[in-house]
Every structure is written in structure tokens, then in C-alpha cells.
Scaffold this active site. Structure first.
Site, short mmCIF file in Angstrom:
data_model
loop_
_atom_site.label_atom_id
_atom_site.label_comp_id
_atom_site.label_asym_id
_atom_site.label_seq_id
_atom_site.Cartn_x
_atom_site.Cartn_y
_atom_site.Cartn_z
N GLY A 267 -7.47 -5.88 28.20
CA GLY A 267 -6.57 -6.19 29.32
C GLY A 267 -7.01 -7.32 30.21
CB ILE B 174 4.82 -6.68 14.30
CG1 ILE B 174 3.64 -7.53 13.82
CG2 ILE B 174 6.15 -7.38 14.05
CD1 ILE B 174 3.56 -7.67 12.32
CG ASN C 179 2.09 -12.78 21.85
OD1 ASN C 179 1.34 -11.93 22.31
ND2 ASN C 179 1.84 -13.36 20.67
CG HIS D 156 -1.73 -16.58 18.49
ND1 HIS D 156 -1.95 -15.39 17.82
CD2 HIS D 156 -2.24 -17.56 17.70
CE1 HIS D 156 -2.56 -15.65 16.67
NE2 HIS D 156 -2.74 -16.95 16.57
#
Ligand code: GAR
Length: 205
Positions: free
Chosen positions: A12, A97, A112, A114
Site C-alpha cells: 500500500g 485482472i 492503474n 505499472h
């Protein structure tokens, strides 16, 4: 006011960077709920310290389809007023996913992070993939989520130079520092309604 839902699976630290930045910079978005698919995610305690409500929707023993699981997430988001009309959903190390149905309902409202410069090195172990490939630069990407894996319109990217001496750990650490800045910045841009999506391109205005 926009409402924010954050989905996590573990540490987190990106969630924490977002929450800190919202507080510090008075970003016009209310962190409404943090949802984890794992009961032991460390990020849950951090969210609670910030006074944010948390829910666990355990995915390990879940027997239904991806969409059936996602309906539980949507139900929690809806209860906390993170809706397709006024919500933003941040995937912050959420290692699942999500279904096309969820993506469709919250079109261009799910983002998101990445740990690579997409479209290079999608999927798992992106830092390891960049090292193994011998890339000289990697970094991070914040993007809208579409129904592919790490394929949606790119909002922001930040570059990290790869050193010959790098290990997966040292590279991941430098990328993570960039992730925290980049994700917080993307949330601010979204909250200020400064991101316009046109086809594959997310344009900052
Ligand atoms: C981050 O490095 C994030 O980019 C990555 O997981 C880590 C979560 O850390 N996500 C992915 O690889 C998704 N494909 P955090 O829980 O401390 O934010």
C-alpha cells in the site's frame, strides 16, 4: 466532490502516497474507501491511520467468476458513493485482472500504476523483465484501465535510468519512488478534470 476508491493487495505504499498528497495539496477528491482482496494486506492499517474506511473482499477462496467477484467490489464502491458518475478507482498494487464488465461500468474512471514504461514489460515482475532484457531505461506508467492487461490510454510516465550494478531490488526501489510522485500527480490531474481521453490518447489540458 469526487469520491475516491483505492484497491490494494499488499504493502500500500502507492495508496499512502496518494492519501498524503490529497491531504497536503488539498486535492478536490474525497478518499471514501480502501478495498483489499487480502485480509493481511499491510496497506489496510495505513488506510485506517488516515481515518479511511476499509473493506476486505477476500479473493483466494472465491469460487465464482471474475465478474461475480467484481460485483462485490462494485457493491462496496457504490455503498461508499464511488460511482461511475462521480468516482475514481485507483488500482494501487491490486494484483488481480478486473473483468470487462467492471471496466465498462467505470469507463475511463479506473486507473492503474505499472512499474515499467508501457507498452514494454507488461504483466508481473516488470522490473525483473526490464533487467533481464538489458534495457537501459525503465520507469513507471499511470494509465486508464481497459479490458486488456496494462494496455489502456497512458496518462503519465516517468523514466528511471538502469545502472549496470542494479539488482531487481535496487531498481524496484528507485522506480517506486517515481511511482509515488507520478500516481499522486495523476490523481490530482483527474480530480482537476484535466485529463481528456480521445481514442488511445489521454491528453492533459
Ligand atoms: C507497485 O510497484 C506497483 O507498480 C506494482 O505493485 C507494487 C505495489 O506496491 N503493480 C503492478 O505490478 C501491477 N501490474 P504498493 O502496494 O507499495 O503500492
Amino acid at each position: 466532490m469526487l469520491n475516491l476508491g483505492i484497491l490494494i493487495s499488499g504493502r500500500g505504499s502507492n495508496m499512502e502516497a496518494i492519501l498524503k498528497s490529497i491531504k497536503r495539496n488539498k486535492i478536490p477528491i474525497k478518499p471514501a474507501i480502501v478495498i483489499s482482496n487480502k485480509a493481511d494486506a499491510r496497506g489496510l492499517k495505513i488506510a485506517q491511520k488516515f481515518g479511511i474506511k476499509t473493506e476486505v473482499i477476500e479473493s483466494r477462496e472465491f469460487k465464482g467468476s471474475r465478474w461475480e467477484y467484481d460485483k462485490k467490489i462494485i457493491d462496496a464502491l457504490t455503498r461508499h458513493k464511488v460511482t461511475p458518475q462521480n468516482g475514481l478507482v485507483c488500482l494501487a498494487g491490486f494484483m488481480r485482472i478486473i473483468s470487462p464488465e467492471f471496466v465498462e461500468r467505470y469507463r475511463n474512471r479506473i486507473i492503474n500504476i505499472h512499474p515499467a514504461l508501457l507498452p514494454s514489460f507488461p504483466g508481473l515482475d516488470a522490473q525483473r523483465q526490464a533487467l533481464d532484457y538489458g534495457a537501459k531505461y525503465s520507469g513507471c506508467t499511470v494509465h486508464f484501465v481497459d479490458s486488456g492487461v496494462d494496455t489502456g490510454p497512458i496518462i503519465l510516465q516517468a523514466v528511471v535510468k538502469i545502472k549496470d550494478s542494479d539488482t531487481e531490488e535496487s531498481l524496484s526501489k528507485r522506480i517506486l519512488a517515481k511511482e509515488h510522485q507520478t500516481y499522486a500527480k495523476a490523481v490530482r490531474l483527474f480530480a482537476e478534470k484535466r485529463i481528456k481521453v480521445s481514442g488511445r490518447r489521454a491528453v492533459i489540458i
